[in-house]
Scaffold this active site. Structure first.
Site, PDB file in Angstrom:
ATOM      1  N   GLY A  12       0.870  -1.178   0.000  1.00  0.00           N
ATOM      2  CA  GLY A  12       0.000   0.000   0.000  1.00  0.00           C
ATOM      3  C   GLY A  12       0.900   1.219   0.000  1.00  0.00           C
ATOM      4  N   GLN A  34     -19.099  31.088  24.483  1.00  0.00           N
ATOM      5  CA  GLN A  34     -17.725  31.210  23.977  1.00  0.00           C
ATOM      6  C   GLN A  34     -17.085  29.865  23.648  1.00  0.00           C
ATOM      7  OE1 GLN A  34     -15.592  33.779  26.697  1.00  0.00           O
ATOM      8  NE2 GLN A  34     -16.401  35.603  25.684  1.00  0.00           N
ATOM      9  N   GLY A  60     -26.761  15.184  20.027  1.00  0.00           N
ATOM     10  CA  GLY A  60     -27.221  13.816  19.743  1.00  0.00           C
ATOM     11  C   GLY A  60     -27.616  13.614  18.294  1.00  0.00           C
ATOM     12  N   GLU A 107      -4.341   7.376  -1.482  1.00  0.00           N
ATOM     13  CA  GLU A 107      -3.339   8.208  -2.199  1.00  0.00           C
ATOM     14  C   GLU A 107      -2.201   8.665  -1.284  1.00  0.00           C
ATOM     15  OE1 GLU A 107      -4.598  10.986  -5.231  1.00  0.00           O
ATOM     16  OE2 GLU A 107      -6.485   9.892  -5.400  1.00  0.00           O
ATOM     17  N   THR A 148      -0.969   7.688   2.926  1.00  0.00           N
ATOM     18  CA  THR A 148      -1.473   7.980   4.280  1.00  0.00           C
ATOM     19  C   THR A 148      -0.866   9.288   4.806  1.00  0.00           C
ATOM     20  OG1 THR A 148       0.390   6.795   5.246  1.00  0.00           O
ATOM     21  CG2 THR A 148      -1.606   5.499   4.819  1.00  0.00           C
ATOM     22  N   SER A 149      -1.454   9.774   5.894  1.00  0.00           N
ATOM     23  CA  SER A 149      -0.893  10.986   6.529  1.00  0.00           C
ATOM     24  C   SER A 149       0.557  10.740   6.933  1.00  0.00           C
ATOM     25  CB  SER A 149      -1.719  11.362   7.765  1.00  0.00           C
ATOM     26  OG  SER A 149      -2.991  11.808   7.347  1.00  0.00           O
ATOM     27  N   GLU A 150       0.840   9.518   7.373  1.00  0.00           N
ATOM     28  CA  GLU A 150       2.206   9.196   7.814  1.00  0.00           C
ATOM     29  C   GLU A 150       3.176   9.279   6.628  1.00  0.00           C
ATOM     30  OE1 GLU A 150      -0.555   7.585   8.582  1.00  0.00           O
ATOM     31  OE2 GLU A 150      -0.652   7.849  10.747  1.00  0.00           O
TER      32      GLU A 150
END
Ligand code: COS
Length: 402
Positions: A143, A289, A351, A374, A376-378
């Site tokens: 992958g 806030q 909810g 496409e 991974t973040s890693e």
């Protein structure tokens, strides 16, 4: 109504602003009615994907998936146009975004590396929706580590004999043609890979599985058993496969960031509406806030992500070449921020935000895959760090040579 001041940013040209306005009006009429339609069964999903491609084709929008000489709108793939369109589609429907972009990604390697004959044979049909395209890269054990792929093709006269399997392939089972990455050379790792266009009706190609994922999309497992593929269907030169895959991702990773941006914008619109309507302790929750902090964070992150996405797209469109670093930053930041913004939109919705069928619940499922596919973040972090280190190493080498 989502924020649109980004359309005036200098990254975009007048043609992009016009496109965004026209496409939004069209999507409001033709895609919005399909927003809540989420079939779970393969037949229903395939029918929806075909219907979407038909609608895009009828609107002329698939012309943005290929370059002008072969039925396209711009001389080369215009990343800003693709980003704007994905961003708009994602605000309506993840499936619409998917079906649109797969025409571009699935044919991207042909647009970028195909011979004139290959481009003429495949691209006009992609632009007119007559053919559905797919990009077959991933394998069970390959992958992130593309160079570890095992699918292989051996040259036998005028044909390659293709064997192996690809997994989680978008449009798998639906596509008319697949760009299949495979090992053709003895050279190890990245250098031994090639890219072949394989038609869906090639004997020996079978779709052996379909995947049911949290945000339903057509995804299949492909198996190749002694598939005979004409050697003329090779893209580029033997051994160019890794470069072809990465160059295609250089174009399309920014657009993944754009889709994430679209999901985040839609979630934020829902969150703002909820915050203004929902009364708690005698006043709208927007007056508190702690809620305003969430809205401020969302607005800030959405703008930061948009800057990275359109910076990357502009860099590719105007300067060409590799934008691996810029695209990795755009994809990483936009997908991660969208996950957070959507999560907070669910929180603001209370909810009702987790009731199946609510818009934020759908977005919560839609966004998850974008942090994986496409690259991974890693992997994006590794790319960014690698580029940062190579700049320093390059400077040191220059100093040493002086
Ligand atoms: N464009 C053109 N060429 C590129 C390129 C790009 N974007 N990226 C790398 N290359 C070339 C390099 O120039 C190098 O060529 P040379 O050997 O001639 O110098 C070669 O490809 C190998 O590059 P590199 O050494 O950078 O590759 P690595 O193996 O270190 O890293 C990663 C590759 C991990 C970054 C890559 O495999 C990757 O992006 N993986 C994620 C894949 C992915 O997105 N999978 C999802 C499937 S699609 S849904």
């Amino acid at each position: 109504m989502t924020e649109r001041t980004y359309l005036n940013w200098p990254f975009l040209e007048e043609s992009h602003r016009q496109l965004a306005n026209d496409f939004r009006i069209w999507a409001d009429q033709k895609i919005a009615p399909l927003s809540d339609h989420e079939p779970r069964d393969d037949a229903g999903l395939d029918a929806l994907a075909r219907e979407l491609v038909k609608r895009f084709a009828a609107g002329g929008w698939l012309q943005y998936s290929v370059p002008a000489p072969w039925g396209g709108k711009y001389p080369s793939l215009d990343v800003r146009a693709l980003c704007l369109m994905r961003e708009i589609l994602a605000q309506y429907s993840g499936m619409a975004d998917f079906s649109f972009v797969m025409q571009g990604l699935g044919s991207g390697p042909i647009s970028l590396f195909g011979s004139e004959v290959m481009r003429r044979k495949y691209l006009p049909d992609v632009a007119s929706g007559r053919r559905i395209a797919a990009f077959a890269l991933s394998e069970v054990d390959s992958g992130s580590d593309v160079a570890a792929m095992k699918t292989n093709a051996r040259l036998d006269g005028e044909h390659y004999i293709l064997n192996g399997a690809k997994t989680l392939i978008s449009n798998g089972g639906l596509a008319d043609q697949y760009v299949v990455f495979c090992r053709t050379e003895d050279s190890p790792g990245a250098r031994g890979l090639s890219a072949l266009v394989v038609e869906a009706n090639t004997p020996g190609l079978e779709v052996t599985d379909r995947f049911n994922v949290i945000a339903p999309h057509p995804l299949g497992r492909l198996e190749f058993k002694d598939c005979r593929v004409p050697a003329s269907n090779l893209l580029g030169e033997p051994g160019d496969g890794f470069k072809i895959a990465m160059s295609s991702l250089d174009v399309f990773r920014s657009t993944v960031g754009a889709a994430a941006l679209g999901f985040a914008r839609r979630a934020n619109t829902e969150a703002i509406a909820q915050a203004r309507q929902r009364i708690s302790f005698g006043k709208p929750i927007a007056d508190y806030q702690l809620i305003q902090e969430k809205l401020a964070d969302a607005a800030l992150k959405i703008d930061a992500a948009a800057l990275l996405v359109y910076r990357s797209a502009w860099t590719k469109d105007t300067q060409g070449g590799r934008v691996t670093r810029e695209a990795a930053m755009a994809k990483l930041y936009a997908t991660e921020m969208a996950q957070e913004v959507i999560d907070q939109a669910v929180q603001i919705s209370g909810g009702m935000g987790v009731v199946v069928g609510s818009t934020v619940e759908r977005l919560y499922r839609e966004i998850r895959g974008l942090r994986i596919y496409e690259g991974t973040s890693e992997i994006q972090k590794l790319i960014i760090a690698g580029e940062a280190l190579s700049v320093v190493e390059g400077e040191e080498a220059m100093k040493a040579a002086e």
